[in-house]
Design an enzyme around this catalytic site. Structure first.
Site, mmCIF file in Angstrom:
data_model
loop_
_atom_site.group_PDB
_atom_site.id
_atom_site.type_symbol
_atom_site.label_atom_id
_atom_site.label_comp_id
_atom_site.label_asym_id
_atom_site.label_seq_id
_atom_site.Cartn_x
_atom_site.Cartn_y
_atom_site.Cartn_z
ATOM 1 N N ASP A 1 -11.352 2.314 3.656
ATOM 2 C CA ASP A 1 -11.497 0.858 3.549
ATOM 3 C C ASP A 1 -12.974 0.442 3.496
ATOM 4 O O ASP A 1 -13.284 -0.711 3.217
ATOM 5 C CB ASP A 1 -10.826 0.177 4.752
ATOM 6 C CG ASP A 1 -9.605 -0.626 4.352
ATOM 7 O OD1 ASP A 1 -9.440 -0.881 3.144
ATOM 8 O OD2 ASP A 1 -8.828 -0.996 5.247
ATOM 9 N N LYS B 1 0.840 -1.205 0.000
ATOM 10 C CA LYS B 1 0.000 0.000 0.000
ATOM 11 C C LYS B 1 0.873 1.254 0.000
ATOM 12 O O LYS B 1 0.571 2.224 -0.696
ATOM 13 C CB LYS B 1 -0.949 -0.013 1.212
ATOM 14 C CG LYS B 1 -2.049 -1.058 1.064
ATOM 15 C CD LYS B 1 -2.793 -1.332 2.361
ATOM 16 C CE LYS B 1 -3.709 -2.536 2.195
ATOM 17 N NZ LYS B 1 -4.365 -2.929 3.436
ATOM 18 N N GLN C 1 -5.071 -1.637 9.616
ATOM 19 C CA GLN C 1 -4.768 -2.923 8.984
ATOM 20 C C GLN C 1 -5.266 -4.069 9.866
ATOM 21 O O GLN C 1 -4.964 -4.117 11.052
ATOM 22 C CB GLN C 1 -3.242 -3.036 8.758
ATOM 23 C CG GLN C 1 -2.818 -4.309 8.052
ATOM 24 C CD GLN C 1 -3.347 -4.414 6.625
ATOM 25 O OE1 GLN C 1 -3.283 -3.468 5.847
ATOM 26 N NE2 GLN C 1 -3.891 -5.582 6.285
#
Ligand code: NAP
Length: 277
Positions: free
Chosen positions: A118, A51, A95
């Site tokens: 997200d 990322k 994450q």
């Protein structure tokens, strides 16, 4: 049969987003992502590295917040609050997985919906359910972009998804339903799985079990999308027995090089979107 090139599609997507990032920078606006990583999960470290590389390529600034395995929930929430309040941060990504003593749903809920790149906040998921504009979780969104890029018809098709996780299976089902597919969601308690998957025009495997989907489970001419990432000593495998399944399909995604790169590209897309908001 056509093997879908997710890597090439992701590259084009990133190039387009780079232009958008340049336009924003020309106006003095710098897109910026904050990533929170708790603990030392090896796979997470790889994802986070990918990322950060994509951010650099697109021209998105990147800040990593590394927290110890024994971080307390209050500390994590304070950090999220701080990032929510910072004007220079456009997107926040926590994450997963995070250590078990922490409540991931509470943490996702705390991320401001405006910065929820997200798409895991209940507000984002609720809006997806209502077919309203929102941040769509990156893996299902990437799959929708793949289907669109390859001109694969969704309307009226029977889409079968194996897996009902909050980050893949469920939002995937909503994305397909919103595009007029007839959707069946299967999971570990599903009976007669093979009979169901054999009816799929579009079959999506998001299980986390190496080569789980075998050729006898697939209808001739089906579109097969493999979300699985299974790291073994023999290498990286998807959830689909690719070599034996591919000949039966009209389109199939490989692992690696299918869904994975598009997931990262859609994160970049969501950060640019958040910055514009
Ligand atoms: P997850 O949370 O573990 O969910 C797995 C799902 O598979 C569950 O719904 C489970 O059913 C179902 N399942 C397990 N065994 C089954 C069986 N025998 N028959 C039918 N269904 C079964 O996993 P996830 O987070 O959705 O991820 C799935 C896979 O995708 C993993 O390999 C993950 O690494 C990968 N992934 C890839 C990307 C990417 O960018 N390519 C992104 C995210 C995830 P129950 O609900 O009944 O337990």
């Amino acid at each position: 049969m056509e093997i879908i090139d997710g890597k090439a599609l992701a590259k084009v997507t990133r190039e387009n987003l780079k232009k958008e990032a340049e336009e924003l920078r020309a106006k003095g606006i710098v897109p910026k992502l904050a990533v929170i990583l708790v603990g030392s999960d090896k796979a997470s470290q790889i994802y986070v590295r990918n990322k950060s590389k994509a951010c650099e390529e697109v021209g998105i600034e990147y800040e990593e917040i590394l927290l110890e395995e024994d971080t307390k929930m209050d500390t994590l929430l304070d950090i999220i609050d701080d990032l929510n309040n910072r004007a220079d941060i456009n997107g926040i990504l926590l994450q997963s997985p995070i250590p078990e003593h922490l409540d991931i749903n509470e943490a996702f809920r705390r991320i401001s919906p405006e910065k929820d790149v997200d798409g895991f906040n209940p507000i984002s998921l609720g809006k997806l359910c209502l077919n309203q504009d929102t941040f769509v979780s990156c893996t299902p969104y990437g799959i929708m972009k793949i289907l669109e890029a390859y001109n694969i018809d969704i309307r009226g098709k029977h889409a079968v998804i194996i897996g009902r996780s909050n980050i893949v299976g469920k939002p995937m089902s909503l994305c397909l339903l919103n595009k007029d597919a007839t959707v069946t969601i299967c999971h570990s308690k599903t009976k007669n799985l093979k009979e169901i998957t054999q009816q799929a025009d579009i079959l999506i495997a998001a299980i986390g079990k190496k080569q789980f989907v075998t050729a006898d489970m697939v209808k001739t001419g089906a579109v097969v999308i493999d979300v699985g990432i299974n790291r073994t000593e023999e290498g990286l495998f998807g959830d689909v027995d690719f070599e034996n399944v591919k000949e039966k399909t009209s389109f199939i995604t490989p692992v690696p090089g299918g869904v994975g790169p598009m997931t990262v590209a859609m994160l970049m897309n969501n950060i640019i979107k958040a910055t514009k908001l």
